[in-house]
Design an enzyme around this catalytic site. Structure first.
Site, PDB file in Angstrom:
ATOM      1  N   TYR A  24     -16.790 -10.100  13.009  1.00 21.77           N
ATOM      2  CA  TYR A  24     -18.142  -9.551  13.199  1.00 21.77           C
ATOM      3  C   TYR A  24     -19.251 -10.544  12.853  1.00 21.77           C
ATOM      4  O   TYR A  24     -18.994 -11.605  12.327  1.00 21.77           O
ATOM      5  CB  TYR A  24     -18.311  -8.177  12.557  1.00 21.77           C
ATOM      6  CG  TYR A  24     -18.111  -7.976  11.066  1.00 21.77           C
ATOM      7  CD1 TYR A  24     -18.133  -8.994  10.141  1.00 21.77           C
ATOM      8  CD2 TYR A  24     -17.940  -6.662  10.596  1.00 21.77           C
ATOM      9  CE1 TYR A  24     -17.984  -8.733   8.793  1.00 21.77           C
ATOM     10  CE2 TYR A  24     -17.783  -6.394   9.248  1.00 21.77           C
ATOM     11  CZ  TYR A  24     -17.810  -7.434   8.359  1.00 21.77           C
ATOM     12  OH  TYR A  24     -17.658  -7.172   7.036  1.00 21.77           O
ATOM     13  N   GLU A  25     -20.443 -10.186  13.263  1.00 20.55           N
ATOM     14  CA  GLU A  25     -21.606 -11.109  13.230  1.00 20.55           C
ATOM     15  C   GLU A  25     -21.348 -12.366  14.049  1.00 20.55           C
ATOM     16  O   GLU A  25     -21.821 -13.448  13.702  1.00 20.55           O
ATOM     17  CB  GLU A  25     -21.982 -11.490  11.785  1.00 20.55           C
ATOM     18  CG  GLU A  25     -22.194 -10.347  10.831  1.00 20.55           C
ATOM     19  CD  GLU A  25     -23.160  -9.297  11.353  1.00 20.55           C
ATOM     20  OE1 GLU A  25     -23.951  -9.606  12.250  1.00 20.55           O
ATOM     21  OE2 GLU A  25     -23.098  -8.158  10.856  1.00 20.55           O
ATOM     22  N   GLY A  26     -20.622 -12.203  15.154  1.00 19.39           N
ATOM     23  CA  GLY A  26     -20.265 -13.348  15.992  1.00 19.39           C
ATOM     24  C   GLY A  26     -18.904 -13.864  15.572  1.00 19.39           C
ATOM     25  O   GLY A  26     -18.727 -14.307  14.430  1.00 19.39           O
TER      26      GLY A  26
END
Lengths: 591, 591
Positions: B436-438
C-alpha cells in the site's frame, strides 16, 4: 483460476533433458515407458485440477475441527471425497513395492505427482504424504510380520500413517525424548508419552491410522543412541480393538489449516518394535530423507500455483501504459504485464520454478538410478548425489517457493492481500515448509556438517565430476563461462570449509546456510545450461514446441544475468567466517 | 513478551550520530531540547508497551465487524480505550502545527513514535496514521475556512481522517478514476462514486470521519490532470447532519485485521474542494509522501518486535549442544542462541533493523532541516535527500521488515508457525506494507523514473556529496574501503541508467527495483560507518554504554562482511539491462 499442470515443461525435462524416458531400460522400471510416464503426467494433472483444487479454499476457511468429548477430528468438507478419489486412482501406490500391491514405478514420478498435489491442496496432500514415509520406514526396517500386517493397507490408502517424533521439550534435539516403551508379556510394548505437531495424528479420512513413534526402552541411553522406533496403530489389526492413543487437541496455525496437526497422547498404547532396539534414529532418517524431498516439492508446488495466478492477473489487469507506448490502445490502459518491473517478478517466478523443478527431478532421477541401475558405480555416484542434494532440495525449494509465492502476491498488489484471491493462502501454507522435517538451518548443517565429510568428501567430488564432465563434453555449452565461474565459487567455498571447519565446528555452522544456497544456485546453473543446450539443438533441428524452446533460451539468460550473480555475495559471506556471528556476549544483544 | 522500546539505540542515533539534539538551536524547533526528546522516547515506549501492545492479539482474532443494517463498523475490544489514551497523551498532535493546537515538534520524533506504535499494534496505528496525512494535506492545500473547520479536531484526535484514492478499476493508475464531483449551488460539490481499500473509512473510535477524496469535476480531462481533491466529512460540521457517505463492506485480509479496510459509497455526499480544480494529484502527493515514510516505519516496527520475540525464544529454548562444547552443562541442552546459524538469523535482524532505523531517522532529520534550517542551501540539500530517499525508505524498510519478521519466525521453528506466538501475526500484518501507498515496484519507478532526473540529477549528486564529504573528513572512517566500493557501485549503476534510460524508458523500469536496493544498502553502509566511528570514539574516550558501543562495532562488521556484498549482484543485474525481461511474447509465458 483452474490449475494447469506444467505438462510440457515436465515432458521436456524428463524426456529431452534428464533421460527419465530411458528408465524403462532398467529391469526394475520396465513398466515406466514414455507413454506411461506421459499418461501419469496427464492423469495426475487432471486429478489435481478437477478433484483436489476445489477443496483448497474451503479447507483453509473451515480448518480441521476437534471434538474434546470424542477426541476425534473432522476434516473440512470435501476432503474425504477427494482423498477417496485419490486412493481409487491408485495414486498412493504409485512407487510402492509391487509385492504389497504397489505399482513399483520410479520415484521421479512420485515427485511429479507431489508437485501437482501440493499446487492444488497442500493440506490434503499431507495425509498420503506422511503415509508414504511410514510405508518406506516399515518396508526398510520392519519384520516380515509387521510388513504383512500393515503395508498393503497403507499402500492402498485404506489406512494412513504418521511420524511421531516431536515432544514439547524436543524438536531438533531428539535425544531429549521422554516417551517410554515398556515391554508387555506378548512381545509388544506399552507406549506412554505425549507427542506434538503430529500431522494426520487423528482424522476422519480412513478408519485406521498407523503411528510410527520414537520412544525409549527401559534403561536406554539418554541420547539419540537410546531411541527406538515403534509402530502403534489406532485400531489393533488383529482384534479390531481401539488402542489407547488419542488426540489431545489441534494446533492453531498460520496456514495448512486443513491438515490436522495433533497433540497425541499415548496412554499405554500397544506398539511393536520396528528394527533393532536403540536403532530408531536410523529408521527415522529413512522416513525423514524421503519426507525432506517431498517437502521440497511442496515449496515448488505452491510457487507454481502462485505463478499461474499472478500471470493470469498480470495479463488481465489494466493499469497505466507501457513505457514504450500503448499496447492496448483501444482499452483504458495496458495490461500490467507490459511493465518491466512486473515482468521481473513474473520471470523470477518462472525461471526459478523451472530451475527448482529441474533440480528436484534431477535428484529424483538419481534416486531411481541409485536403486535400479545395473552398474554398481552408477548406483553409487547416483546415491552420492541424492544424499548430498536432499537437504539442498528441501531448503532451497521451500525458501524460494515461499519467496515466489510472495512475489506472486506482490504482482496482484492489494488484491493479493485479500482473501478473495488464493495468493495469501499460498504464502501462509508455504511458510511451514521452511520449518518442518528439519528447519532449513538444520538442513544446511546436515549438508556442511555431515554430507561434505562423508566418504572422505566423495559426495561433493561426485557433484563436481558431474558438472565438469558436462563442460568437457559440451564445449559449446550455453553460458559456459558463467557456469565455470559458479563452479569455481563453489569449489573455493568448499575448500574454505574443508580448511577451516575441522578445527572449529562453529565455522561449519557459520558457513552452512550460504553454502547450501551457493550449491543450489550452482547446480541449477548447470541444469539451466543443459536445458538451454537442448532447447538450442531442438530449435536448430526445427522441431518441438517453439514457444517453450525459445522461452528456455530467454529464461536461461535471465538466470545467468540476474539470479546467478548472487553466488559472489554468498562466497564472500562464507569466506568471511564466523567472527562477526560469534562475537556477541549475553549483554550485547539488547544493550 | 512485553515490548521494550529501543530507547538506548534511539538516543545513540539521535544524539550521538545524527545530531537531532541540536535541532532546538533552530527557531522552529526551539522546544525540542534533548531532555524533551528523551522524555518523548520514554513516554512513547511506555504507552506502546502498556497501552497499545495488549490490544494487538485480540485485534487480530476479532477483526473489525461490519453491520449491513446500520452500515457501521465495530473495532475490536480495547481499541477505543487505547485510542483514547493515545489521544489524551497528545500523541496525535506531536508534530502538528501550533496554530491548530499541535505541538510543533520535529518530524523525526513522529518517526520514532510511529515505529513504537507499529511494533505493538500496526492496525490500531493506522487510524491516527491516516489522520495525520489528512492533516498535512489540508494544512498545505486547504482554504483558511477548511483549515479552521477541520484541523483542530483532527489534530486533537477527536475526529479521524482518510485518504480515498483507489477504485475497483484503478489503484496505481489514478487517471482511471470515475468518482464524480458535481457543483452544488452553495459552493459545495455532490460526490458520487465508490472507493475501495479505504483504511478507517468507517469505525467506532470517534464520532466524525473526514474523508479526503479524489474525484473528477464535470468535463475534466480523462487523465491524472483531471483529478481534484475534496474534503467530505461523515457528519457535516455546521449542521451535524449525517452526510450520505456509507461503508458498503469490509475487505477480508491476510493481516491487519483490526484495521477497518472499507468499501466506501459516496451517495451524493457533500464535499468541498481542497486547492485548485484539477490539481488533486499534487495534494494527493503531499499526503502520499508522508504516508510512504510512515509505512517504512511500519516495516521497521514489526521487524523490531519480531527481533525481540525471537531473541527471547533463542535464549530460553534448550535444544542440542553448542558445537564448541556445552554452555549450559547443568541443563539438558544449551539455549539455541549458541548455534552459529541461529546467531546468523538474530544478527541479520538486529543489524538490518538498526541500519533501517538509522536510514529512516537520517531521512527524518533531513525533513526537519528542510523545513526549519535558516540557511537556504542547507534546506535545499536536505530536501533533495528527503525526496530521493522517501521511496527508498518505504520500499527497503517494508521489504526487509517483512523478511526480518520471517527470520524471527524461523528462529522459533514450529512454534513460530502457531498462533500461540505473535510471530505469524507480525508476518501477516507486515505483508501489506510492501503494497500500500504505492507498491514497492512503483516506489522504485518513482526513484529511477522521476527522482533521478529532477533538477538535472541534483538529488543523487547531493547524496554522493554527503557520502564522499564524510569520507574526506574522516580518513579513519571504519570500513572505509568497503564503503568506497559501495559508492562506486552506486555511481556506476547511476551512470548506466543515465546513459541507457533516456532513449529507452523500459531500461529505467528494468533497473528500478535493484537500483533502489543498491541505494538503500549503500546509504545504510554510510550510516553503519558513521555509527561505528562514533562508537569507536566513545569507547576510546572510556564513556557510554559499553555493550551498546561494542555491539555497534561487531554489527558494523557483520553488515560490511555479510550483507553489503549483495551490491555486486545488484550492480550486475542492473547493468545487464532489460533484454531478458522484455524478450517474451504472449506465447512464451505458459508454453
Amino acid at each position: 483460476m483452474q490449475y494447469q499442470a506444467p505438462a510440457n515443461d515436465l515432458r521436456f525435462l524428463l524426456f529431452d533433458v534428464l533421460g527419465v524416458d530411458r528408465l524403462h531400460e532398467l529391469e526394475k522400471y520396465a513398466d515406466a515407458t514414455p507413454d506411461l510416464i506421459s499418461a501419469v503426467i496427464d492423469e495426475a494433472g487432471k486429478l489435481a485440477a478437477e478433484v483436489i483444487q476445489p477443496t483448497n479454499q474451503v479447507g483453509d476457511r473451515q480448518g480441521c475441527q476437534y471434538d474434546p468429548e470424542t477426541r476425534e477430528v473432522t476434516t473440512p468438507d470435501g476432503f474425504r471425497e477427494a482423498y477417496t478419489r485419490f486412493v481409487e486412482g491408485g495414486w498412493t501406490a504409485l512407487d510402492a513395492p509391487l509385492q504389497y500391491g504397489g505399482q513399483g514405478l520410479p520415484h521421479t514420478l512420485k515427485f511429479v505427482v507431489d508437485e501437482m498435489v501440493c499446487s492444488t491442496n497442500l493440506s490434503l496432500g499431507m495425509y498420503p504424504g506422511l503415509t508414504h514415509g511410514a510405508i518406506t520406514a516399515l518396508y526398510a526396517h520392519g519384520s516380515e510380520e509387521l510388513k504383512d500386517t500393515y503395508l498393503e493397507k497403507l499402500i492402498s490408502g485404506q489406512w494412513t500413517g504418521t511420524m511421531c517424533l516431536t515432544e514439547p521439550q524436543c524438536g531438533t534435539d531428539l535425544g531429549l525424548i521422554r516417551t517410554r516403551a515398556t515391554p508387555n508379556d506378548d512381545g509388544s510394548y506399552a507406549i506412554e508419552g505425549t507427542k506434538i505437531w503430529i500431522t494426520g495424528g487423528e482424522h476422519d479420512l480412513v478408519d485406521n491410522i498407523v503411528h510410527l513413534v520414537l520412544a525409549k526402552l527401559p534403561g536406554a541411553p539418554d541420547t539419540t543412541k537410546g531411541i527406538s522406533l515403534f509402530v502403534v496403530p489406532k485400531v489393533l489389526a488383529d482384534s479390531g480393538d481401539r488402542n489407547p492413543v488419542f488426540c489431545g487437541g489441534l494446533e492453531h496455525k498460520m496456514g495448512i489449516k486443513g491438515s490436522a496437526t495433533c497433540v497425541m497422547n499415548f496412554e499405554g498404547a500397544r506398539g511393536w518394535l520396528v528394527g533393532e532396539p536403540n536403532d530408531g534414529m536410523r529408521a527415522m532418517f529413512t522416513m525423514m530423507n524421503e519426507a525432506r524431498l517431498m517437502v521440497g516439492m511442496q515449496g515448488l508446488g505452491l510457487a507454481e500455483m502462485a505463478y499461474q495466478e499472478s500471470l493470469g492477473f498480470a495479463r488481465e489487469r489494466l493499469q497505466s501504459r507501457s513505457p514504450s507506448g500503448p499496447r492496448n490502445p483501444d482499452g483504458p490502459a495496458d495490461p500490467i504485464i507490459v511493465h518491466p518491473d512486473v515482468r521481473r517478478m513474473l520471470m523470477r517466478q518462472k525461471v526459478l520454478n523451472e530451475g527448482m523443478r529441474a533440480l528436484a527431478l534431477f535428484t529424483g532421477h538419481k534416486l531411481d538410478l541409485s536403486v535400479a541401475h545395473g552398474d554398481g558405480s552408477v548406483r553409487e555416484s547416483a546415491d552420492d548425489l541424492v544424499q548430498l542434494l536432499t537437504p539442498v532440495v528441501k531448503s532451497f525449494l521451500t525458501d524460494e517457493g515461499f519467496n515466489n509465492a510472495n512475489t506472486g502476491l506482490q504482482v496482484l498488489g492489494g488484491s493479493g492481500f485479500t482473501t478473495d484471491w488464493p495468493l495469501e493462502q499460498l504464502v501462509r501454507d508455504g511458510r511451514i515448509a521452511r520449518i518442518y522435517e528439519g528447519t532449513n538451518g538444520i538442513q544446511a548443517m546436515d549438508l556442511v556438517g555431515r554430507k561434505l565429510g562423508l566418504k572422505g568428501g566423495q559426495l561433493v567430488r561426485t557433484l563436481f565430476t558431474e558438472m565438469t564432465s558436462y563442460l568437457k563434453e559440451n564445449p559449446q555449452a550455453p553460458h559456459r563461462e558463467e557456469l565455470k565461474g559458479a563452479i569455481r565459487s563453489l569449489e573455493s567455498a568448499t575448500v574454505w570449509i574443508a580448511s577451516n571447519a575441522p578445527g572449529d565446528p562453529e565455522q561449519a555452522g557459520a558457513a552452512a546456510s550460504p553454502y547450501l544456497r551457493l550449491m543450489a544456485l550452482t547446480v541449477i546453473a548447470y541444469l539451466w545450461s543443459r536445458m538451454a543446450g537442448v532447447a538450442q539443438a531442438q530449435l536448430e533441428a526445427g522441431g518441438g514446441n517453439r514457444p517453450l524452446l525459445e522461452g528456455k533460451l530467454v529464461s536461461a539468460r535471465f538466470y545467468f544475468e540476474k539470479l546467478l550473480p548472487e553466488i559472489q555475495w554468498l562466497q564472500q559471506d562464507i569466506e568471511s567466517g564466523k567472527d562477526s556471528l560469534m562475537a556477541f556476549g549475553d549483554d550485547h544483544w539488547s544493550a
